[in-house]
Design an enzyme around this catalytic site. Structure first.
Site, PDB file in Angstrom:
ATOM      1  N   HIS A 192       6.509   1.362  16.855  1.00 57.36           N
ATOM      2  CA  HIS A 192       5.523   0.370  16.403  1.00 57.36           C
ATOM      3  C   HIS A 192       6.207  -0.659  15.517  1.00 57.36           C
ATOM      4  O   HIS A 192       6.872  -0.312  14.551  1.00 57.36           O
ATOM      5  CB  HIS A 192       4.376   1.071  15.650  1.00 57.36           C
ATOM      6  CG  HIS A 192       3.366   1.685  16.570  1.00 57.36           C
ATOM      7  ND1 HIS A 192       2.086   1.209  16.704  1.00 57.36           N
ATOM      8  CD2 HIS A 192       3.473   2.709  17.453  1.00 57.36           C
ATOM      9  CE1 HIS A 192       1.427   1.918  17.613  1.00 57.36           C
ATOM     10  NE2 HIS A 192       2.251   2.840  18.079  1.00 57.36           N
TER      11      HIS A 192
ATOM     12  N   TYR B 147      -5.582  -0.415   9.361  1.00 51.93           N
ATOM     13  CA  TYR B 147      -6.023   0.058   8.034  1.00 51.93           C
ATOM     14  C   TYR B 147      -7.137  -0.896   7.603  1.00 51.93           C
ATOM     15  O   TYR B 147      -6.903  -2.104   7.456  1.00 51.93           O
ATOM     16  CB  TYR B 147      -4.894  -0.045   7.014  1.00 51.93           C
ATOM     17  CG  TYR B 147      -3.775   0.957   7.140  1.00 51.93           C
ATOM     18  CD1 TYR B 147      -2.764   0.790   8.086  1.00 51.93           C
ATOM     19  CD2 TYR B 147      -3.707   2.062   6.297  1.00 51.93           C
ATOM     20  CE1 TYR B 147      -1.715   1.701   8.185  1.00 51.93           C
ATOM     21  CE2 TYR B 147      -2.666   2.976   6.392  1.00 51.93           C
ATOM     22  CZ  TYR B 147      -1.675   2.790   7.333  1.00 51.93           C
ATOM     23  OH  TYR B 147      -0.636   3.700   7.421  1.00 51.93           O
TER      24      TYR B 147
ATOM     25  N   PRO C  37      -1.884  10.000   1.798  1.00 54.17           N
ATOM     26  CA  PRO C  37      -1.304   9.682   3.112  1.00 54.17           C
ATOM     27  C   PRO C  37      -1.405   8.205   3.522  1.00 54.17           C
ATOM     28  O   PRO C  37      -0.887   7.828   4.556  1.00 54.17           O
ATOM     29  CB  PRO C  37      -2.092  10.573   4.072  1.00 54.17           C
ATOM     30  CG  PRO C  37      -3.293  10.989   3.354  1.00 54.17           C
ATOM     31  CD  PRO C  37      -2.999  10.929   1.906  1.00 54.17           C
TER      32      PRO C  37
ATOM     33  N   LYS D 126       3.988   8.482   3.914  1.00 55.12           N
ATOM     34  CA  LYS D 126       5.272   8.803   3.292  1.00 55.12           C
ATOM     35  C   LYS D 126       5.561  10.295   3.162  1.00 55.12           C
ATOM     36  O   LYS D 126       6.701  10.693   2.979  1.00 55.12           O
ATOM     37  CB  LYS D 126       5.325   8.175   1.892  1.00 55.12           C
ATOM     38  CG  LYS D 126       5.431   6.678   1.914  1.00 55.12           C
ATOM     39  CD  LYS D 126       6.794   6.226   2.452  1.00 55.12           C
ATOM     40  CE  LYS D 126       6.744   4.820   3.015  1.00 55.12           C
ATOM     41  NZ  LYS D 126       7.172   4.738   4.409  1.00 55.12           N
TER      42      LYS D 126
ATOM     43  N   TYR E 108       6.904   0.333   4.041  1.00 53.04           N
ATOM     44  CA  TYR E 108       6.263   1.113   5.114  1.00 53.04           C
ATOM     45  C   TYR E 108       7.314   1.679   6.075  1.00 53.04           C
ATOM     46  O   TYR E 108       7.206   2.816   6.531  1.00 53.04           O
ATOM     47  CB  TYR E 108       5.271   0.231   5.884  1.00 53.04           C
ATOM     48  CG  TYR E 108       4.254   1.020   6.702  1.00 53.04           C
ATOM     49  CD1 TYR E 108       4.539   1.421   8.006  1.00 53.04           C
ATOM     50  CD2 TYR E 108       3.025   1.378   6.165  1.00 53.04           C
ATOM     51  CE1 TYR E 108       3.623   2.157   8.748  1.00 53.04           C
ATOM     52  CE2 TYR E 108       2.097   2.103   6.909  1.00 53.04           C
ATOM     53  CZ  TYR E 108       2.412   2.494   8.198  1.00 53.04           C
ATOM     54  OH  TYR E 108       1.496   3.237   8.935  1.00 53.04           O
TER      55      TYR E 108
HETATM   56  P1  FAS Z   1       4.520  22.031   4.246  1.00 54.19           P
HETATM   57  O1  FAS Z   1       3.343  22.298   3.334  1.00 54.19           O
HETATM   58  O2  FAS Z   1       4.307  21.334   5.534  1.00 54.19           O
HETATM   59  O3  FAS Z   1       5.235  23.421   4.615  1.00 54.19           O
HETATM   60  C1  FAS Z   1       5.404  24.446   3.633  1.00 54.19           C
HETATM   61  C2  FAS Z   1       5.466  25.774   4.372  1.00 54.19           C
HETATM   62  O4  FAS Z   1       5.713  26.810   3.412  1.00 54.19           O
HETATM   63  C3  FAS Z   1       4.148  26.108   5.066  1.00 54.19           C
HETATM   64  O5  FAS Z   1       4.397  26.505   6.401  1.00 54.19           O
HETATM   65  C4  FAS Z   1       3.577  27.247   4.230  1.00 54.19           C
HETATM   66  O6  FAS Z   1       2.839  28.173   5.010  1.00 54.19           O
HETATM   67  C5  FAS Z   1       4.848  27.893   3.681  1.00 54.19           C
HETATM   68  N1  FAS Z   1       4.638  28.647   2.441  1.00 54.19           N
HETATM   69  C6  FAS Z   1       3.803  28.321   1.414  1.00 54.19           C
HETATM   70  N2  FAS Z   1       3.868  29.268   0.452  1.00 54.19           N
HETATM   71  C7  FAS Z   1       4.763  30.202   0.872  1.00 54.19           C
HETATM   72  C8  FAS Z   1       5.257  31.418   0.339  1.00 54.19           C
HETATM   73  N3  FAS Z   1       4.834  31.879  -0.850  1.00 54.19           N
HETATM   74  N4  FAS Z   1       6.153  32.132   1.050  1.00 54.19           N
HETATM   75  C9  FAS Z   1       6.601  31.691   2.249  1.00 54.19           C
HETATM   76  N5  FAS Z   1       6.161  30.540   2.833  1.00 54.19           N
HETATM   77  C10 FAS Z   1       5.262  29.819   2.141  1.00 54.19           C
HETATM   78  N6  FAS Z   1       1.763  13.129   5.475  1.00 54.19           N
HETATM   79  C11 FAS Z   1       1.808  11.946   6.101  1.00 54.19           C
HETATM   80  O7  FAS Z   1       2.836  11.256   6.039  1.00 54.19           O
HETATM   81  N7  FAS Z   1       0.711  11.492   6.807  1.00 54.19           N
HETATM   82  C12 FAS Z   1      -0.447  12.241   6.918  1.00 54.19           C
HETATM   83  O8  FAS Z   1      -1.424  11.824   7.536  1.00 54.19           O
HETATM   84  C13 FAS Z   1      -0.514  13.497   6.293  1.00 54.19           C
HETATM   85  N8  FAS Z   1      -1.632  14.288   6.415  1.00 54.19           N
HETATM   86  C14 FAS Z   1      -1.667  15.504   5.773  1.00 54.19           C
HETATM   87  C15 FAS Z   1      -2.790  16.362   5.889  1.00 54.19           C
HETATM   88  C16 FAS Z   1      -2.843  17.594   5.206  1.00 54.19           C
HETATM   89  C17 FAS Z   1      -4.054  18.486   5.350  1.00 54.19           C
HETATM   90  C18 FAS Z   1      -1.741  17.994   4.393  1.00 54.19           C
HETATM   91  C19 FAS Z   1      -1.789  19.297   3.620  1.00 54.19           C
HETATM   92  C20 FAS Z   1      -0.620  17.178   4.299  1.00 54.19           C
HETATM   93  C21 FAS Z   1      -0.568  15.930   4.991  1.00 54.19           C
HETATM   94  N9  FAS Z   1       0.558  15.094   4.939  1.00 54.19           N
HETATM   95  C22 FAS Z   1       0.624  13.894   5.565  1.00 54.19           C
HETATM   96  C23 FAS Z   1       1.722  15.483   4.220  1.00 54.19           C
HETATM   97  C24 FAS Z   1       2.487  16.448   5.081  1.00 54.19           C
HETATM   98  O9  FAS Z   1       2.800  15.868   6.299  1.00 54.19           O
HETATM   99  C25 FAS Z   1       3.667  16.904   4.271  1.00 54.19           C
HETATM  100  O10 FAS Z   1       4.334  15.814   3.662  1.00 54.19           O
HETATM  101  C26 FAS Z   1       4.649  17.716   5.062  1.00 54.19           C
HETATM  102  O11 FAS Z   1       3.953  18.767   5.690  1.00 54.19           O
HETATM  103  C27 FAS Z   1       5.703  18.227   4.083  1.00 54.19           C
HETATM  104  O12 FAS Z   1       6.402  19.219   4.706  1.00 54.19           O
HETATM  105  P2  FAS Z   1       6.915  20.486   3.863  1.00 54.19           P
HETATM  106  O13 FAS Z   1       7.580  20.013   2.626  1.00 54.19           O
HETATM  107  O14 FAS Z   1       7.668  21.320   4.846  1.00 54.19           O
HETATM  108  O15 FAS Z   1       5.593  21.262   3.372  1.00 54.19           O
HETATM  109  C1  PHB Z   2      -1.331   9.527  11.263  1.00 55.83           C
HETATM  110  O1  PHB Z   2      -1.090   9.041  12.389  1.00 55.83           O
HETATM  111  O2  PHB Z   2      -1.675  10.724  11.094  1.00 55.83           O
HETATM  112  C2  PHB Z   2      -1.170   8.654  10.043  1.00 55.83           C
HETATM  113  C3  PHB Z   2      -0.648   7.377  10.180  1.00 55.83           C
HETATM  114  C4  PHB Z   2      -0.516   6.574   9.055  1.00 55.83           C
HETATM  115  C5  PHB Z   2      -0.895   7.068   7.818  1.00 55.83           C
HETATM  116  C6  PHB Z   2      -1.410   8.363   7.677  1.00 55.83           C
HETATM  117  C7  PHB Z   2      -1.541   9.158   8.795  1.00 55.83           C
HETATM  118  O3  PHB Z   2      -0.774   6.286   6.712  1.00 55.83           O
END
Ligand code: FAS
Ligand code: PHB
Length: 395
Positions: free
Chosen positions: A72, A201, A292, A296, A387
Site C-alpha cells: 500500500h 481512517y 493500534p 505500530k 506510518y
Molecule cells: P503477544 O501478546 O502477541 O504474544 C505474547 C505471547 O506470550 C502470547 O502467545 C501469550 O500467550 C504468551 N504468554 C503470556 N504470558 C505467558 C507466560 N506466563 N508464560 C508463557 N507464555 C506466556 N497491533 C497493531 O499494529 N495493529 C492492530 O490492529 C493490533 N490489534 C491488536 C488487538 C489485540 C486484541 C491485541 C491484544 C493487540 C493488538 N495489536 C495490534 C498489538 C499486537 O499486534 C502486538 O503488538 C503483538 O502481538 C506483539 O507481539 P508480542 O510481543 O509477541 O506479544
Molecule cells: C489492521 O489491518 O488490522 C490495522 C490496520 C491499521 C491500523 C490498525 C489495524 O492502524
C-alpha cells in the site's frame, strides 16, 4: 534442560527471535502458556512497515508475505464530507504491506517447527529465576503436568502485556509511563471484498471508524466504542450501520458481509523501562503497548527482536557486550517515536468523550489538524515517515 537463550512467549516476538537466533547459530527454547491452535487463532495487526518486511525476508519468513501480501502506497484520512489521500511514496519514498499478523505467526511456526525448534505449548506456572545472576532459569509446568526447568545464558521476555517477564524486574528498577484512552476499538473480520483500495481512517461525530483489509475477499474494520462496552451490545447490523454512517461519502458505499470474528480491544499507551535486568531482556508487548491507530504494535515487536537477536548473535560470535549493553536505550528510542505517533494519530482521529468539557474545542483542533496534514507537504511527510516506520533507521 540447558540452552543458550530461553524465550518466554510464542507470539510474533518470541517466534521471530528464535528464527533470528537460529540463523546466527544460536540455540533457544520457547515456552508458551497457550496452545498452538489458540495462538494461531488470534486476529490482530495487519499493517507491516517496509523495514519489518525486510527483516522477515532476510530471515527466511517473508516468501508468502511477498506472494499474498498487498503493498500500500498511501492512506485515506476522512472527516464529514471529505476524504483525502496521503501518498506515502510521494511524501517519503516508502510503502507499507497489508498482511495479517495471524499469517506471520503461521509462517513463523511452520518455519520453526521445520527447523526442529523446541516449543513447549500449553505450559503453566512460568517463572524466571535468577535473572540478575550468571545462571538464569525459566521454570514451568509442562502440558503433561511435569515440573520443568531450563538453564540458560540469557532469557528473552516475549510474553506480552500480561506476561511474567516485566514483573520479574523489581518495581524499584522499573519506570512506567502510561495513558489509558477514554474509548476502545471494536474490530471485525468480515468475509466481504474491501470497499476501498487504501485504508480509510475516518473521524465522525459518532466516533472513529477504519476500513482495512486482509485479502481481496476479506475485510478488517474497526469502530470507536465506549471503553467498557460489551461486544454483546453490537449485532452485525449495528456494526455495519455504524461503519457505514461514520465513513459515508457521496458516491461511495460500504459493502457489508458476514463477520468471521468480532472483539473489543481497550486502548492504552504504556512503556515500561528499562528493557533489561541482568540477563533478562524484554521485547514487544512485554515492555510497551501502543493504541493500534498508528499500526505500530507488531512493527515495534519486530524491531525489538531484530535488535535483540543481533545483539545476542554478536555476543556469541565475538564475545562483544556492546550491543547488549545498548539494547534497552536504543530500543526505547524507537519505542518513544512510535508511542508518540500512535498517541498523535489516536488523538487526532477519535471523538473526545461527551463528558469532556473541552470536547468542542478539541474536535475543532482535530479537524484543523486533519485539514493541515492533508494539504501541507511537510505535515503529510511527517505522517508518511512515521506510518511507514522511516523516521529512524531500522535496527
Ligand atoms: P503477544 O501478546 O502477541 O504474544 C505474547 C505471547 O506470550 C502470547 O502467545 C501469550 O500467550 C504468551 N504468554 C503470556 N504470558 C505467558 C507466560 N506466563 N508464560 C508463557 N507464555 C506466556 N497491533 C497493531 O499494529 N495493529 C492492530 O490492529 C493490533 N490489534 C491488536 C488487538 C489485540 C486484541 C491485541 C491484544 C493487540 C493488538 N495489536 C495490534 C498489538 C499486537 O499486534 C502486538 O503488538 C503483538 O502481538 C506483539 O507481539 P508480542 O510481543 O509477541 O506479544
Ligand atoms: C489492521 O489491518 O488490522 C490495522 C490496520 C491499521 C491500523 C490498525 C489495524 O492502524
Amino acid at each position: 534442560m540447558r540452552t543458550q537463550v530461553a524465550i518466554v512467549g510464542a507470539g510474533p516476538s518470541g517466534l521471530l527471535l528464535s528464527q533470528i537466533l537460529a540463523k546466527h547459530g544460536v540455540e533457544s527454547v520457547i515456552v508458551e502458556n497457550r496452545s498452538q491452535d489458540y495462538v494461531l487463532a488470534r486476529i490482530r495487526a495487519g499493517v507491516i512497515e517496509h523495514g519489518a518486511v525486510d527483516v522477515l525476508t532476510d530471515y527466511g519468513v517473508g516468501e508468502r508475505l511477498h506472494r499474498e501480501g498487498m503493498r500500500h502506497d498511501g492512506v485515506y484520512l476522512q472527516w464529514p464530507g471529505e476524504r483525502r489521500r496521503i501518498d506515502f511514496v510521494e511524501s517519503c519514498g516508502h510503502s507499507v504491506w497489508v498482511y495479517g499478523q495471524t499469517e506471520i505467526t503461521k509462517d513463523l511456526i511452520a518455519t520453526r517447527e521445520a527447523d526442529g525448534q523446541q516449543i513447549f505449548w500449553s505450559v503453566s506456572d512460568t517463572a524466571i529465576v535468577g535473572a540478575d545472576t550468571d545462571s538464569p532459569r525459566v521454570t514451568f509446568v509442562d502440558a503433561d503436568g511435569n515440573a520443568q526447568s531450563i538453564e540458560a545464558d540469557y532469557v528473552a521476555g516475549c510474553d506480552g502485556f500480561h506476561g511474567v517477564s516485566r514483573p520479574t524486574i523489581p518495581e524499584s528498577v522499573r519506570s512506567v509511563r502510561e495513558r489509558i484512552y477514554p474509548y476502545a476499538w471494536l474490530g471485525i473480520l468480515a468475509e466481504v471484498a474491501p470497499s476501498t483500495d487504501e485504508l480509510i481512517y475516518a473521524l465522525h461525530p459518532d466516533g472513529f471508524a477504519m476500513h482495512s483489509m486482509r485479502s481481496e475477499s476479506v475485510s478488517r474494520l474497526y469502530l470507536q466504542v465506549e471503553p467498557d462496552d460489551d461486544i454483546a451490545n453490537w449485532s452485525d447490523d449495528r456494526i455495519w450501520d455504524g461503519l457505514s454512517t461514520r465513513m459515508a461519502l457521496d458516491g461511495w458505499s460500504l459493502q457489508s458481509g458476514p463477520t468471521l470474528e468480532k472483539s473489543i480491544t481497550p486502548m492504552r499507551s504504556f512503556v515500561s523501562a528499562p528493557l533489561r535486568w541482568g540477563r533478562l531482556f524484554l521485547a514487544g508487548d512485554a515492555s510497551h503497548i501502543v493504541p493500534p491507530t498508528g499500526a505500530k504494535g507488531l512493527n515495534l515487536a519486530i524491531a525489538d527482536v531484530k535488535r535483540l537477536g543481533s545483539a545476542l548473535a554478536a555476543k556469541y560470535a565475538d564475545g562483544s557486550d556492546e550491543l547488549l549493553d545498548r539494547y534497552s536505550d536504543d530500543a526505547l528510542e524507537r519505542v518513544w517515536q512510535s508511542t508518540h505517533f500512535s498517541w498523535w494519530m489516536t488523538s487526532m482521529l477519535h471523538m473526545p468523550p461527551p463528558a469532556d468539557p473541552d470536547r468542542d474545542f478539541l474536535l475543532q483542533m482535530q479537524l484543523t489538524q486533519l485539514k493541515h496534514v492533508t494539504t501541507s507537504k511537510a505535515a503529510a511527510t511527517m505522517l508518511a515517515e512515521n506510518y511507514t516506520g522511516s523516521v529512524l533507521p531500522y535496527p
